[in-house]
Every structure is written in structure tokens, then in C-alpha cells.
Design a protein around this motif. Structure first.
Motif, mmCIF file in Angstrom:
data_model
loop_
_atom_site.group_PDB
_atom_site.id
_atom_site.type_symbol
_atom_site.label_atom_id
_atom_site.label_comp_id
_atom_site.label_asym_id
_atom_site.label_seq_id
_atom_site.Cartn_x
_atom_site.Cartn_y
_atom_site.Cartn_z
ATOM 1 N N ALA A 35 0.889 -1.365 0.048
ATOM 2 C CA ALA A 35 -0.112 0.089 -0.011
ATOM 3 C C ALA A 35 1.009 1.230 -0.059
ATOM 4 O O ALA A 35 0.787 2.172 -0.887
ATOM 5 N N ILE A 38 2.757 2.293 -3.386
ATOM 6 C CA ILE A 38 1.537 2.598 -4.239
ATOM 7 C C ILE A 38 1.140 4.079 -3.885
ATOM 8 O O ILE A 38 0.878 4.955 -4.824
ATOM 9 N N VAL A 39 0.942 4.437 -2.621
ATOM 10 C CA VAL A 39 0.448 5.825 -2.217
ATOM 11 C C VAL A 39 1.393 6.748 -2.750
ATOM 12 O O VAL A 39 0.967 7.843 -3.346
ATOM 13 N N TYR A 40 2.813 6.666 -2.355
ATOM 14 C CA TYR A 40 3.733 7.829 -2.840
ATOM 15 C C TYR A 40 3.785 7.743 -4.238
ATOM 16 O O TYR A 40 3.723 8.927 -4.855
ATOM 17 N N THR A 42 1.800 7.210 -6.466
ATOM 18 C CA THR A 42 0.345 7.870 -7.277
ATOM 19 C C THR A 42 0.695 9.120 -6.899
ATOM 20 O O THR A 42 0.322 10.058 -7.905
ATOM 21 N N VAL A 43 0.905 9.726 -5.720
ATOM 22 C CA VAL A 43 1.054 11.066 -5.535
ATOM 23 C C VAL A 43 1.954 11.911 -6.472
ATOM 24 O O VAL A 43 1.644 12.742 -6.964
ATOM 25 N N TRP A 44 3.307 11.011 -6.618
ATOM 26 C CA TRP A 44 4.276 11.589 -7.507
ATOM 27 C C TRP A 44 3.929 11.700 -8.905
ATOM 28 O O TRP A 44 4.191 12.551 -9.780
ATOM 29 N N THR A 46 1.006 11.738 -10.212
ATOM 30 C CA THR A 46 -0.144 12.740 -10.443
ATOM 31 C C THR A 46 0.490 14.053 -10.685
ATOM 32 O O THR A 46 0.018 14.745 -11.758
ATOM 33 N N ILE A 47 1.485 14.569 -10.017
ATOM 34 C CA ILE A 47 2.199 15.718 -9.992
ATOM 35 C C ILE A 47 2.839 15.807 -11.551
ATOM 36 O O ILE A 47 2.915 16.732 -12.246
ATOM 37 N N ILE A 132 0.870 -1.556 -14.377
ATOM 38 C CA ILE A 132 -0.164 -0.460 -14.381
ATOM 39 C C ILE A 132 0.670 0.965 -14.167
ATOM 40 O O ILE A 132 0.005 1.662 -14.792
ATOM 41 N N PHE A 133 1.785 1.044 -13.605
ATOM 42 C CA PHE A 133 2.610 2.195 -13.857
ATOM 43 C C PHE A 133 3.918 1.693 -14.580
ATOM 44 O O PHE A 133 4.736 1.276 -14.083
#
Lengths: 266, 261
Positions: A35, A38-40, A42-44, A46-47, A132-133
């Protein structure tokens, strides 16, 4: 020396059997570890979608960073200091102290066994994340080869720092607060929250002087090809210095701690 | 009415219990401050490199962190400890003692264990939320405040039902602590608005592990992003989840054979 090797081998076989008993628990536990990256990630990413790149990282490079991070994080898993505190409190050290070998050896052997058993799960998850990424890698052969000793040093540094923290429980019953400060420092200083180069320069310096960078961030950067050969040598030097310091510290703290140890329970 | 009195009574017992261990209060403050440092540090690093994250500005995300602390505090205050005790009781067979009490067992099981010091997290959440909202600068109208209240209650009900369903699985599987560990690590994801995650993860965080309704939706209400549809959806889901968890609880109860003696 060959005697020690034999002990490791035997311990390794025992641990494999123990670990194999708890397959489902281990799989679930590993699942809970994905988790965070994946969270970090996604955050980066997104930017990067908004503005192209962040501090020299593109979206693909962030993906590569965190997918590699997962692998390094797995190799850097240690015996948690809480487990050591538990041993002290429950008197479990009594049995270990009777053995004619320092307890770190059995712990390291069991750690490595666990990593091998769980490695396929981690690799599968890395592959899944990579679809996915989509990551952009640019590998260098030398850095993959250099990664092996660097990762091993990184693991030992992290393992010993957690072990030393854990046996502080010989002195205080509130060692847990100290562990937590250490864990929070790890979030910022080992490249979890963000690659270290995105943090303010003073924090980067602190991370490089203390052992934190050398425990996780450095092997990740090396494998990603972000480190020049010269810097890799310097880094390996820093790792050697920290490992040496920690071994000395361990011997000192251990000797003094065992003297204080009053076994509780049977 | 009896139920309200019962809840009050259990809270009192919980408080009295915890007052025996006053040092824990300081331990809790210490832990809360550390997790606050992590949350705020994360925001600081991110907003060092950008001015908005998927349309959310830094004070708005501060408000999200506030809601995250509030809800997390509430979960840890009563839902999580009660459910953990319940699962332990199923394993040990001590659930018998609860079942013989002349009140609804689901209610008793849900409020039995209270970690009163977790209120620290709730307070921190309220303060952070307040600071975030003042920095946003827009005044919060009655409409938004109302939407926030409703979204918060719906989110709480959804999270509670989710935990109850998971915990009820203990009737069949005895050991499921590991699943709860997954919930905790997933809850971390709620620090950021779920809109930033890729589609499949948004779906997971909305319906499988309902963090979106607990944290993001209330925060959306306060920052004026909430559509009436979402609010109605949240209420509908809350009603469905409460009913499903109740039915599931009934079925689970029939499987309990007691393990004591």
C-alpha cells in the motif's frame, strides 16, 4: 569460520520449515506492505502528469523508483526491535544465551530464509505494478553487479541498528518510543516519502551522515543507474564505516546489557 | 433509550479502566505528534514541488489530513478495539458471557472496549481541520457544514459495518488478524483524496475498503466539491452496509458453538 557457516546452513533449513508453516500470514503481511509505495508513487506521478517532471523525475522514473524500492525494502527487512523487546520482557533471551553462539547469527539466518521464501510474491507484485505504472529503466550492468554487495551491506546496517535499538529494552521499559522516533526518521531519510534528491538539502545531508541513506535509498539509486561509479565507491565506503561502527556498538551494548538482564519467567 | 444509556455506561467503564494507566496518555500524545509530523512532512515535501495536487491546494489537503485524523481517532477509539476484543472472545469462547446478557449482542460487542486516549487524535484532527479551513479562506456555509455532518455520519456507519463484517468472519476462520493489518495499511491511503488514485484502486478504496466515504467525501463537503449525488450515494451505501452487516452477524451467530471449558 566453516563452523559458523555450518551453523548458518542448519539455522537456514530450520527457518525455511518455520516460515513455510505460515505461508498465508506471510502473503497477507506482504500485501499490507505494498500500500505504502503505491500511495507515494501515485502522489508523485499525479504531479508529473500536471507539470511533466518533478526534480528531474518523470512519471516513468517515479514508477521505476518505487518498484525498485519495493524490492530493496524487501531485502532490507529486519527483525523488528519490538520482537527483541518482547524477548527481553518475556525472558526468552535466557534460552538464547545458553547457546554457544551470539544470537544475531540465528536472527540473520532466519531473516535471509524468510526473504527467499517471500521473494516470488514480491517479484510478482513488482511485475503487476509495472504493468499498471509503466516504469522507465536504464540499467547498467556494473550497477546491477555492484548492487549485490551494496544491498547486503545495507541490510546488515539496517539489521544491526534495529537490533541495537531492540536490546535497549534491557535498560528501559519504554524503549518503544525510541523505536518510533527511529521509524519516523526512516520515512523521511531513507527515501520512502520521496526520492532523497527531492528533499531540502539540509535533510539530504543529515540522511547521508547518519546511516539512513545507506540502508535503503542508496541501493535503490544505484540499481536505477542514478549513481556514478565514483559515488558508488564513496557510498560503499560510508556503508563500511557505519557497519564497523555498529558492530563495535553492538559488542559494547550487548556486553553491558546482558549483565543487566534479569530473566523474567521461566 | 436503553441503548443510549448502555453506550454511556460502557464509555464510563472504559474511561475508568484507562484512568488506571495515566502514563498512556502521554504515550498517546507522543504517538499522535509523530504521526502528525509524518502527515504534515509529506504535505510539505509534495507542495515544495507543486501548487496543487489534482486540483487540491495545500490548505485543502490540510483539511483532508484533519478529517483523516478525526475518523482514524474515532475508529481507534471504539470500533477497532471492540472488534479486536470480539474476535479474541470468539477464539477463546468467552463470547458466551456477552451472549447471556439480556441486550442485543451486536450492540454490546460493538461498544465494549474503549481506548479513551485516542480522543487525542480526534482533537488533533479538529485543530488541523480548523487551520486548513481558515487558510482556504472561503467561509463554510450552513449547507456545507450540514453536508459535512451527514457525510461524516454515513462514513462512520460504512466503516463500522465494514469492520463488523470482517470481524464476523472470525466465526468461521478464527484467525483473521492479518486482514485487519491490511485495513490499517490501506487506511494510510486515505490521507490523500482518492481521486488521485488509478481507477481500480479508487474502486477498491471506495467499495472494498470504504476509506473514500470515511475521509474524502466529508472533506469534499467542506471544500465545496460535494455533489448531491455523492451524498445520496453515501447515505444509500451506509443503509445497505448496515443491513448487510446485521444479516451477516445473524448468520455468523448461528455458527458460534462456543469454545470454552
Amino acid at each position: 569460520m566453516s563452523e559458523l557457516f555450518e551453523i548458518y546452513r542448519k539455522q537456514f533449513v530450520i527457518e525455511l520449515a518455520v516460515v513455510a508453516q505460515y505461508r498465508v500470514s506471510i502473503a497477507l503481511w506482504i500485501l499490507s506492505l505494498v500500500a505504502e509505495p503505491i500511495v507515494y508513487m501515485t502522489v508523485w506521478t499525479t504531479i508529473t502528469k500536471q507539470q511533466g517532471s518533478v526534480g528531474g523525475f518523470t512519471g516513468g522514473e517515479f514508477a521505476a523508483y518505487y518498484i525498485t524500492w519495493m524490492l530493496v525494502r524487501h531485502f532490507a527487512v529486519t527483525l523488528s526491535p519490538d520482537a527483541l523487546e518482547w524477548r527481553v520482557r518475556q525472558g526468552e533471551f535466557s534460552a538464547l544465551l545458553l547457546k554457544p553462539i551470539h544470537p544475531v547469527h540465528t536472527d540473520i539466518a532466519s531473516n535471509i530464509a524468510y526473504k527467499l521464501v517471500a521473494l516470488p510474491i514480491i517479484l510478482a507484485m513488482m511485475l503487476g505494478l509495472a504493468t499498471i505504472f509503466p516504469p522507465t529503466y536504464n540499467f547498467h550492468l556494473w550497477s546491477i553487479l555492484a548492487f549485490i554487495p551494496v544491498m547486503f551491506m545495507a541490510y546488515l546496517i539496517r539489521f544491526l541498528s534495529h537490533w541495537i535499538l531492540g536490546i535497549l529494552a534491557f535498560w528501559t521499559t519504554r524503549a518503544n518510543s525510541i523505536f518510533q522516533i527511529f521509524f519516523v526518521s526512516e520515512i523521511f531519510l531513507t527515501g520512502r516519502l520521496a526520492p532523497l534528491s527531492l528533499l531540502p538539502v539540509p535533510i539530504q545531508i543529515v540522511a547521508s551522515i547518519l546511516p539512513f541513506r545507506w540502508m535503503i535509498a542508496f541501493p535503490v539509486e544505484l540499481l536505477l543507474g542514478k549513481v556514478t561509479p565514483e559515488d558508488a565507491l564513496v557510498g560503499f565506503g560510508m556503508q563500511t564505516i557505519w557497519l564497523g561502527l555498529e558492530v563495535m556498538l553492538l559488542l559494547l551494548v550487548w556486553r553491558a546489557g546482558v549483565k543487566r538482564y534479569a530473566a523474567v519467567g521461566a | 433509550m436503553t441503548y443510549v444509556r448502555l453506550v454511556g455506561l460502557y464509555f464510563k467503564i472504559g474511561i475508568l479502566n484507562e484512568l488506571q494507566y495515566r502514563v498512556n496518555f502521554f504515550v498517546q500524545i507522543f504517538q499522535s505528534i509523530l504521526s502528525l509530523i509524518v502527515a504534515l512532512g509529506g504535505l510539505a515535501v509534495v507542495f515544495d514541488h507543486t501548487t496543487n495536487l489534482n486540483g487540491w491546494t495545500s490548505p485543502e489537503l490540510l483539511a483532508v489530513v484533519g478529517v483523516y485524523f478525526m475518523i482514524g481517532g474515532l475508529i481507534n477509539l471504539v470500533i477497532q478495539p471492540s472488534m479486536q476484543r470480539f474476535m479474541e472472545d470468539v477464539r477463546q469462547g468467552t463470547l458466551d458471557f456477552t451472549l447471556v446478557k439480556p441486550q442485543d449482542a451486536q450492540l454490546l460487542v460493538s461498544i465494549r472496549q474503549i481506548q479513551i486516549w485516542k480522543l487525542v487524535d480526534v482533537l488533533i484532527g479538529i485543530v488541523v481541520l480548523g487551520i486548513g479551513l481558515t487558510q482556504v479562506g472561503k467561509t463554510v456555509g450552513i449547507e456545507q457544514a450540514l453536508g459535512f455532518g451527514i457525510a461524516l455520519i454515513a462514513g462512520g456507519a460504512i466503516v463500522y459495518s465494514f469492520w463488523l463484517i470482517l470481524a464476523t468472519c472470525a466465526f468461521w476462520f478464527v484467525r483473521i488478524d492479518n486482514i485487519l493489518v491490511i485495513f490499517e495499511s490501506m487506511y494510510e491511503a486515505g490521507r490523500w483524496p482518492v481521486g488521485i488514485y488509478p481507477g481500480w484502486l479508487q474502486f477498491t478504496l471506495t467499495f472494498l475498503v470504504p476509506i473514500a466515504f470515511a475521509v474524502t467525501v466529508p472533506a469534499e463537503a467542506l471544500t465545496g466539491r460535494l455533489t448531491p449525488q455523492t451524498l445520496i450515494g453515501a447515505l444509500a451505501l451506509a443503509a445497505v452496509m448496515l443491513t448487510v452487516s446485521r444479516i451477516f452477524w445473524r448468520i455468523g451467530m448461528r455458527h458460534y458453538s462456543g469454545a470454552s471449558a
